[in-house]
Write an enzyme that holds these catalytic residues in place. Structure first.
Site, PDB file in Angstrom:
ATOM      1  CG  PHE A   1       5.215   5.359   0.670  1.00 10.96           C
ATOM      2  CD1 PHE A   1       6.012   5.641   1.759  1.00 10.96           C
ATOM      3  CD2 PHE A   1       5.020   4.043   0.311  1.00 10.96           C
ATOM      4  CE1 PHE A   1       6.593   4.620   2.490  1.00 10.96           C
ATOM      5  CE2 PHE A   1       5.594   3.017   1.039  1.00 10.96           C
ATOM      6  CZ  PHE A   1       6.385   3.301   2.127  1.00 10.96           C
ATOM      7  CB  SER A   2       0.223   8.580  -2.178  1.00 10.61           C
ATOM      8  OG  SER A   2      -0.296   9.285  -3.250  1.00 10.61           O
TER       9      SER A   2
ATOM     10  N   PRO B   1       0.823  -1.209   0.000  1.00  9.59           N
ATOM     11  CG  PRO B   1      -0.624  -1.468   1.798  1.00  9.59           C
ATOM     12  CD  PRO B   1       0.568  -2.066   1.154  1.00  9.59           C
ATOM     13  CB  CYS B   2       1.371   3.706  -2.311  1.00  7.78           C
ATOM     14  SG  CYS B   2      -0.178   3.811  -3.198  1.00  7.78           S
ATOM     15  CD  GLN B   3      -3.515   3.444   0.811  1.00  5.57           C
ATOM     16  OE1 GLN B   3      -2.477   2.832   1.051  1.00  5.57           O
ATOM     17  NE2 GLN B   3      -4.583   2.862   0.326  1.00  5.57           N
TER      18      GLN B   3
END
Ligand SMILES: C[S@@+](CC[C@H](N)C(=O)[O-])C[C@H]1O[C@@H](n2cnc3c(N)ncnc32)[C@H](O)[C@@H]1O
Length: 327
Positions: A75-76, A71-73
């Site tokens: 980092f995004s 998941p990238c939330q």
């Protein structure tokens, strides 16, 4: 060739690997609706709905490959990017699984922001884990638009191999990039079809009025939403929320505005821009369907990565030695 798929979501990466001739030994995700989508479309796949932190991968030891996009939330750059978000550390679980499976190769996908500023520590950790587990690796930011996808979408891709040199796919030479009109214009006159994930949103009259006046490529500052330019690749299709008229953050699926109609894209139109085949159905309510689409690796990009990785595994020095001994 069998592979272990982690964080499989709505199946974009898996469809690309299927196209290149790979078969999943297991697809893992902790979202029951994403798992329902995978089972609905591929009843023969072994889909495990569980948290990776509780996943014992030892029974898949010997699979040729491990793939996954943690998941990238956190980092995004599109979201707030909380450095303490526990999801930022799930790449460590990815490498715990890699250690249990001992594959020939690995593929890891994430937002390009993983290589930025405060996220840099995670990337350093990922590179160290690859070295410690004996992988040669290549990493870089690829733009899906250069791989036949009608969308500009930059993603960090890491390919690691135990034997030989790793490499990333090279962009497809093209006379011109695929654009939004190529991908979705035929759907503009199609009536709502829930079984095809094609259901238009009913926007308030004042919103329709504002959006009718937008030029292609122009953004409505109130909602920070842009009208797509049909003659260009789409902007990035995102999974996360949008913005209300006062800049307030909204949950749900808020894709860009259609290039010719005063409404946002339907889930199917967004799926076309992600190069999902029309036969692939997304389960769940519309917002969750959209999340699966926005989270996905575009199928065409995934297939390009998968083709490259298949070549690396087949051409690996060990594989050649086995082939020579057998002949
Ligand atoms: C970026 S999406 C992956 C998209 C997928 N690669 C594709 O191409 O469609 C990340 C996925 O990780 C899943 N996930 C998040 N936390 C997880 C956990 N602790 N264990 C297993 N899956 C998790 C989410 O449900 C989400 O579907």
């Amino acid at each position: 060739m069998r592979y272990v798929s982690l964080f499989s979501g709505g199946g974009g990466l898996d469809l690309g690997f299927e196209r290149a001739g790979f078969e999943p030994a297991v697809c893992l995700d902790n979202d029951p609706v994403a798992c329902e989508t995978l089972r609905h479309n591929r009843p023969g796949w072994n889909v495990v709905c569980a948290d990776i932190r509780e996943f014992d991968a030892t029974k898949y030891a010997g699979a040729e490959l491990v793939v996954g996009g943690p998941p990238c939330q956190g980092f995004s750059t599109a979201g707030k990017g909380n450095p303490d978000d526990p999801r930022n550390f799930l790449w460590k679980e990815y490498f715990r699984v890699v250690n249990e499976v001992q594959p020939q190769a690995v593929v890891l996908e994430n937002v390009s922001a993983l290589s930025h500023k405060h996220n840099g520590d995670h990337l350093t950790g990922i590179m160290r884990a690859l070295e410690e587990q004996g992988f040669n690796f290549s990493l870089g930011v690829l733009n899906a638009a250069e791989f036949g996808v009608p969308q500009s979408r930059r993603r960090l891709i890491v390919v690691g191999v135990r034997d030989g040199l790793a490499k990333l796919p090279t962009p497809k030479p093209a006379q011109r990039l695929r654009n939004v009109n190529d991908a979705i214009l035929d759907l503009a006159s199609m009536p709502d079809t829930p079984s095809f994930n094609h259901v238009a949103n009913m926007h308030a009259d004042h919103v329709v009025k504002r959006w009718s006046l937008l030029e292609p490529g122009q953004t409505d500052p109130n909602y920070r939403r842009g009208r797509l330019d049909g003659n260009r690749p789409s902007v990035t299709i995102r999974a996360g929320g949008g913005y209300g008229p006062k800049g307030n953050h909204l949950g749900g699926f808020h894709p860009p505005i259609h290039p010719t109609l005063p409404r946002q894209l339907t889930v199917r139109e967004a799926a076309r821009l992600q190069t999902f085949p029309d036969s692939w159905f997304f389960c769940g309510p519309k917002t969750i369907q959209g999340r699966q689409v926005g989270n996905a690796v575009p199928v065409e990009l995934a297939a390009a990565i998968a083709d490259t990785v298949r070549g690396l595994i087949v051409d690996a020095p060990d594989a050649r030695a086995v082939g020579e001994a057998a002949s």
